[in-house]
Design an enzyme around this catalytic site. Structure first.
Site, PDB file in Angstrom:
ATOM      1  N   ASP A   5       0.830  -1.189   0.000  1.00 46.53           N
ATOM      2  CA  ASP A   5       0.000   0.000   0.000  1.00 46.53           C
ATOM      3  C   ASP A   5       0.877   1.255   0.000  1.00 46.53           C
ATOM      4  O   ASP A   5       1.865   1.335   0.749  1.00 46.53           O
ATOM      5  CB  ASP A   5      -0.891  -0.030   1.252  1.00 46.53           C
ATOM      6  CG  ASP A   5      -1.836   1.146   1.327  1.00 46.53           C
ATOM      7  OD1 ASP A   5      -2.687   1.268   0.445  1.00 46.53           O
ATOM      8  OD2 ASP A   5      -1.707   1.938   2.286  1.00 46.53           O
ATOM      9  N   GLU A  22       1.720  -0.422  -5.097  1.00 45.35           N
ATOM     10  CA  GLU A  22       0.816   0.678  -5.404  1.00 45.35           C
ATOM     11  C   GLU A  22       1.734   1.892  -5.546  1.00 45.35           C
ATOM     12  O   GLU A  22       2.161   2.477  -4.546  1.00 45.35           O
ATOM     13  CB  GLU A  22      -0.200   0.887  -4.281  1.00 45.35           C
ATOM     14  CG  GLU A  22      -1.210   1.975  -4.605  1.00 45.35           C
ATOM     15  CD  GLU A  22      -2.169   2.268  -3.451  1.00 45.35           C
ATOM     16  OE1 GLU A  22      -3.353   2.507  -3.718  1.00 45.35           O
ATOM     17  OE2 GLU A  22      -1.717   2.260  -2.285  1.00 45.35           O
TER      18      GLU A  22
END
Length: 695
Positions: free
Chosen positions: A347, A384
């Protein structure tokens, strides 16, 4: 674990407990014959105490200071003998200087959670408010799960079909039909469904221990919590509230059983991991672990001791500091060794490439270490490739040919193209063929792009074609949260409707999206529930919604069985045609491995108002000893067109595998594919997939 001699004996007694110096390289708390080894490290503390608690007790029944001689460098290590791991929980207290401007926040009265804790107590009951004065504590976990003779057979990246899901939301609704709702066990009950659908990898939204009640709010009589779990409390510990029963000192057993059964059914497990920040927040947030151990090491701090906030959550983990880098490496190795995890999605991964002052690094030590680590050698590393500080690295994330990326450009460009925007045909052709403009195979290899149109963050596939605007009012922020640039289209009516024409159009657009995603070079990923048109009622940021907004409504599976069947067919179609996924041996028909076309085979440049994109994949499949030719034709415009197909040798014919514009039959199985001539009618807003077949 190091080899332990049977002659290991205590050499000191402190507060009635027999102790001796421990194994300084074994961080955390580990059971050994005759006792437990406790090891922590802290650069700034001047002393350390081990606290032992009986289960649920407010006060420790024992406080054992680490003798100064039990410290080497910045590590404290101690073996405490005659401890039964099922009879205690543990925590620490550290003393040291307190100077906020220097980033030092030591407090001898704070109860601190071990950063290497394998299990966290007090969080096992979902929705239970943890006593802030009680603090977090840890348990010692047995490591005796029997993996049997299971071998790790890594599925090549290009062969993966990733299914993103939230463990609780996946089965929490009664319609899921499972016995253990919202748990690892509930997910295990759905393995047969995953096999039927055909996916071969699940990407689990955060399962590290988090406190869902940390920012609990009441909005319109609805309790809003941290449902998604992107605020980690502990990196080494699984979220015990996802278990169907208490697992005292065996935490992780249910999760390991789930992973083993998924593997036995040919499904890999990818964890969505959050190493960009923690739940401790900024200077106004709690201090329960990292702040109390070494605040100025674990977090990026401004020169005056405040917290840089590139995560948007109050603090930013200082990932490239050697101490933090080593912890992250040890953590990921632990999940691979102990839980047999197959990959990680990071993330806000751009934070992992920032220096301690926040500036981007050209060769980030952490990312390089992960790329070349021996234990992590064949696990998937997915970034990401952006963060909340404005660093956007899609196509430029440091990779060493090891890192793949969530291709946010694929999502944005293909959403716009599919809803009919102009000047996107050329870009759409690039996205379908693997985004070579972003990922040059010479530098990134052939498997850098994770293609997706939907994920947890944003609209579901159904909502993408049912809402022009987000509808996040239920989140309590006046509809200001969540992305505004959704590139969605409601097909004429905002939200629910009974209009059969609009419903049919929405269904066709969902099938178009599915067909293109699964016929694109790169690794496809889609959101759980998209295969049966699950909705979040226009909420594109339901991070706080532990209710019907976020829970999958499995009754839609029966209602939209035709959409599920289409997803199932397209997944199998992708598996049956490796030419879509990778370069095969060159085709003996003399055509390139990939080529893009317009309405005619010789039209390779696209005008601004063009809405037709065709892609041909060609190669010779040595496994089947046959040519593998697939031709994808997409019309995202408002008007039907006449398509001219590429010529084939005399003994080959084009056959239709999929035609989303055919209201009677959108897909055809091998023996029922209709043969077509050189020209064919391509309906408005439809997709046709052709297969070249020897006659």
């Amino acid at each position: 674990m190091p080899v332990i001699s049977e002659q290991l004996k205590p050499i000191d007694t402190v507060n009635g407990f027999q102790i001796r110096p421990g194994f300084f390289r074994e961080f955390g708390a580990v059971a050994i014959p005759g006792g437990v080894n406790f090891t922590i490290h802290t650069h700034g503390a001047t002393s350390c105490e081990l606290l032992l608690f009986h289960r649920k007790a407010e006060e420790p029944y024992a406080v054992i200071p680490f003798p100064e001689s039990y410290r080497i460098g910045f590590c404290y290590s101690m073996i405490v003998f005659d401890l039964d791991i099922e009879e205690f929980e543990y925590a620490y207290r550290l003393d040291g200087p307190y100077d906020e401007k220097k980033g030092l926040r030591f407090d001898k009265n704070k109860i601190l959670l071990d950063p290497y804790a394998r299990a966290v107590t007090g969080q096992s009951q979902w929705g239970h408010v943890n006593n802030a004065q009680h603090g977090y504590r840890a348990r010692v976990v047995q490591s005796n799960f029997d993996w049997g003779d299971q071998r790790h057979h890594s599925i090549p990246m290009e062969d993966l079909i990733i299914y993103e899901l939230h463990v609780r939301g996946f089965t929490m609704d009664e319609s899921s039909g499972v016995k253990h709702h919202g748990t690892f066990e509930g997910l295990r009950e759905k393995i047969s469904y995953l096999k039927e659908l055909g996916v071969n990898a699940v990407e689990l939204m955060p399962i590290f221990e988090f406190d869902e009640m940390r920012d609990v709010r009441l909005i319109d009589e609805n309790e809003l919590i941290d449902f998604w779990g992107y605020n980690p409390v502990s990196f080494f510990a699984p979220n015990t509230s996802y278990c169907s029963s208490m697992e005292y000192n065996r935490e992780g057993l249910e999760l390991k059983t789930l992973i083993k059964d998924l593997h036995d059914n040919g499904i890999e497990v990818i964890l969505d991991v959050v190493f960009n920040h923690t739940a401790e927040g900024n200077e106004f947030g709690p201090c329960f672990s990292f702040k109390g151990f070494d605040n100025n090491i674990y977090y990026m701090l401004t020169p005056d001791g405040h917290y840089y906030n590139f995560s948007g959550c109050g603090n930013t983990l200082n990932c490239n500091h050697p101490v933090v880098r080593d912890m992250i490496l040890e953590c990921l190795r632990y999940w691979v060794i102990e839980y047999r995890v197959d990959g990680f999605r990071f993330d806000l991964a751009s934070i992992l490439g920032r220096n301690d002052d926040g500036t981007p690094l050209s060769q980030p030590p952490l990312l390089r270490s992960l790329a070349f680590d021996s234990i992590l050698g064949n696990v998937k590393l997915i970034a990401e490739a952006w963060d909340a500080g404005g660093l956007y690295q899609v196509g430029s994330f440091p990779s060493w040919k090891r890192w793949a990326e969530w291709n946010g450009r694929y999502r944005d460009d293909m959403r716009r193209f599919l809803k009919g925007d102009d000047f996107l045909a050329q870009t759409a052709a690039a996205r379908i063929t693997g985004s070579p403009d972003l990922y040059d195979p010479a530098y990134r290899g052939g498997n850098a792009s994770i293609n997706f149109l939907t994920c947890h963050d944003g609209f579901t596939l159904y909502d993408l074609y049912s809402y022009n605007q987000k509808h996040n009012e239920a989140n309590g922020w006046g509809n200001t949260d969540g992305a505004d640039d959704n590139n969605s289209w409601n097909c004429g009516v905002e939200g629910e409707t009974d209009d059969p024409a609009i419903l049919a159009l929405r269904k066709r657009l969902m099938k178009n999206a599915c067909a293109i995603l699964l016929c694109s070079r790169g690794t496809p990923m889609f959101l759980s529930g998209d295969e049966f048109a699950d909705t979040r009622y226009g909420n594109n940021n339901p991070y706080c919604q532990d209710n019907l907004i976020s829970w999958l409504d499995w009754s839609l599976l029966k209602k939209n069985k035709d959409l599920f069947d289409f997803f199932q067919y397209m997944i199998q179609f992708r598996k049956n045609h490796p030419v879509i996924r990778k370069d095969l041996e060159p085709s003996y028909l003399g055509v390139p491995a990939m080529s893009t076309h317009g309405l005619t085979p010789d039209e390779t440049n696209f005008s601004g108002d063009s809405h037709v994109v065709c892609v041909r994949f060609a190669g010779y499949n040595e496994a089947t000893q046959k040519e593998d030719l697939v031709y994808l034709a997409v019309n995202s415009g408002w008007f039907p067109v006449t398509l001219t197909l590429p010529e084939l040798p005399e003994h080959y014919k084009w056959k239709v595998a999929v035609n989303t514009g055919d209201p009677k039959c959108q897909f055809f199985h091998k023996n029922s594919m209709p043969t077509v001539e050189s020209k064919i009618f391509l309906g408005e807003r439809s997709v046709i997939i052709f297969v070249a077949t020897a006659i």
